[in-house]
Design an enzyme around this catalytic site. Structure first.
Site, PDB file in Angstrom:
ATOM      1  CE1 TYR A   1     -41.809 -36.225  67.772  1.00 48.70           C
ATOM      2  CE2 TYR A   1     -43.842 -37.105  66.809  1.00 48.70           C
ATOM      3  CZ  TYR A   1     -42.684 -36.362  66.697  1.00 48.70           C
ATOM      4  OH  TYR A   1     -42.409 -35.717  65.519  1.00 48.70           O
TER       5      TYR A   1
ATOM      6  CE  LYS B   1     -41.704 -31.337  66.971  1.00 47.33           C
ATOM      7  NZ  LYS B   1     -40.400 -30.626  66.807  1.00 47.33           N
TER       8      LYS B   1
ATOM      9  N   GLY C   1     -29.666 -34.558  60.256  1.00 51.67           N
ATOM     10  CA  GLY C   1     -30.787 -35.479  60.185  1.00 51.67           C
ATOM     11  C   GLY C   1     -31.397 -35.586  58.803  1.00 51.67           C
ATOM     12  CG  LEU C   2     -35.042 -38.087  56.423  1.00 50.13           C
ATOM     13  CD1 LEU C   2     -34.279 -39.086  55.577  1.00 50.13           C
ATOM     14  CD2 LEU C   2     -36.402 -38.661  56.832  1.00 50.13           C
ATOM     15  CG  LEU C   3     -36.654 -31.593  57.167  1.00 46.00           C
ATOM     16  CD1 LEU C   3     -37.081 -31.667  55.707  1.00 46.00           C
ATOM     17  CD2 LEU C   3     -37.845 -31.204  58.046  1.00 46.00           C
TER      18      LEU C   3
ATOM     19  CB  ALA D   1     -37.347 -32.803  67.129  1.00 42.15           C
TER      20      ALA D   1
ATOM     21  CG  ASP E   1     -25.538 -28.852  74.856  1.00 42.14           C
ATOM     22  OD1 ASP E   1     -26.738 -29.134  74.656  1.00 42.14           O
ATOM     23  OD2 ASP E   1     -24.947 -29.078  75.933  1.00 42.14           O
TER      24      ASP E   1
END
Length: 313
Positions: free
Chosen positions: A136, A140, A12-14, A70, A46
Site C-alpha cells: 500500500y 502511494k 469516500g470518507l475524505l 485510492a 472510470d
C-alpha cells in the site's frame, strides 16, 4: 470569476468532506466516484479510462483537482496488488497527464505510511526520503513520484500527506479509527471475547473536516500565486498532534459511552503480522506553517463526545 474544484473519490470518507468544504467556500464543486457514484450529484468516472478522464475535464473545466480516490486499506491492497497499482499509481499518472496538459492544478492525497516508522525516526519532515515497507505504502509513494514527474517544473501539482483519518462516516468500516467503536461495543457485550487491540504503534488521528479545510486553503494559495507557484513546495504534510495507540482510542470511546473494556486486551508489537505496521510515522507540518496555512486541529476527545450521541444505544 467562479472557481471549480474537481474531486475524485468523492463518495469516500475524505472525499465527501472535501466536497462540502469547497462548497462552503463558495466554489463550484464536481465530485466523481465509481462503484458508489450517484449521478447527477456524483459523476461516475472510470480512472482507468484516459478518454473518459479527458472528456470529463474538458466538460467541467476545473481550476483544481483533488485526487482522493485510492485503494487505501493495506490488507485489501495485498489481496489485490494489480488493482491497487492500477488505481494508486497508473490512474494517478493518467490524471496528472490530463491535468497538466490543461493547466489544471492537482492535489494528490498521500499517506504518512510512505515512511518506515521505525522507533526514533519521527517526526518526519516533508523533505525526508520515504522508505515505504508494504505494498500500500509503496504504491502511494509511486503515485507521488508519478504525479510530480508528470508535472515537473510546472507548479501544477502538489502532494499532501496525511495520517489516519476519522470523521463523519456512512459506516464505521470507512475509517480505521471509527471502526474501533464497533470493537469497543463487542468487548462490552462479550466480556469474555478478549478482543485483541494494538497498544504498541502510535497514531495521530486527524479529522476529515480539518483536512478538507487545509485542502481548500492550499488550493486557494497555490492558484492565487499564479506563475510564482513554480517555486512553492511540492510536498506538503498535515497532521494532528495528539498521539494514541488504538487501545488508548478504545479506552476513550469506552469512557465516553460508559462501557466496560474488560473484554479487550491491549497487545504489544505483533512480529508475526502478515502486513508489518510502522511504529510512529508522525508528520511534521512545518512546510504548511511556513506557507501560512492554519494547521490547528480539533480535539479528538471533544469531537467524539459530540459524535457519540449518535452511537449511544
Amino acid at each position: 470569476m467562479a472557481k471549480t474544484a474537481f474531486v475524485t473519490g468523492a463518495t469516500g470518507l475524505l472525499g465527501r468532506q472535501v466536497v462540502r468544504a469547497f462548497d462552503k467556500a463558495a466554489w463550484t464543486v464536481v465530485g466523481t466516484g465509481f462503484s458508489r457514484a450517484k449521478p447527477p450529484s456524483i459523476l461516475k468516472l472510470d480512472l482507468e479510462d484516459q478518454d473518459a478522464i479527458e472528456a470529463t475535464l474538458d466538460e467541467i473545466k476545473p481550476q483544481v483537482i483533488i485526487h482522493c480516490a485510492a485503494n487505501r486499506f493495506p490488507d485489501k491492497c495485498d489481496l489485490d496488488p494489480d488493482g491497487t497499482r492500477a488505481l494508486n499509481i497508473a490512474a494517478s499518472r493518467r490524471l496528472a497527464l490530463a491535468a497538466c496538459s490543461r493547466s489544471i492544478f492537482l492535489i494528490y492525497l498521500s499517506t504518512d505510511y510512505v515512511f518506515s516508522g521505525r522507533p526514533g525516526e519521527a517526526p518526519y519532515e516533508a523533505s525526508f526520503t520515504p522508505n515505504p515497507p508494504n505494498l500500500y505504502e509503496q504504491t502511494k509513494h509511486a503515485g507521488e513520484k508519478a504525479v510530480l514527474e508528470v508535472c515537473e517544473n510546472t507548479g501544477l501539482a502538489v502532494v499532501l500527506r496525511v495520517p489516519v483519518l476519522y470523521g463523519h462516516a456512512e459506516t464505521n468500516a470507512e475509517s480505521a479509527v471509527n471502526v474501533l467503536v464497533d470493537a469497543v461495543w463487542k468487548a462490552a457485550q462479550e466480556q469474555d471475547a478478549q478482543v485483541p487491540m494494538d497498544d504498541w504503534s502510535v497514531r495521530y488521528p486527524t479529522n476529515t473536516e480539518d483536512v478538507a479545510r487545509v485542502i481548500v486553503d492550499i488550493a486557494s494559495r497555490y492558484l492565487n500565486a499564479d506563475e510564482a507557484r513554480v517555486a512553492l513546495p511540492k510536498v506538503l504534510q498535515f497532521s494532528a498532534e495528539q498521539r494514541f495507540t488504538k487501545y488508548q482510542m478504545c479506552q476513550i470511546f469506552a469512557e465516553i459511552l460508559g462501557l466496560p473494556l474488560s473484554g479487550m486486551i491491549g497487545k504489544g508489537e505483533d512480529k508475526d503480522a502478515k502486513v508489518a505496521r510502522p511504529y510512529d510515522t508522525h508528520l511534521s507540518t512545518k512546510v504548511l506553517k511556513d506557507l501560512g496555512v492554519d494547521v490547528r486541529t480539533m480535539d479528538f476527545t471533544d469531537w467524539w463526545k459530540r459524535e457519540m450521541k449518535a452511537y449511544r444505544r
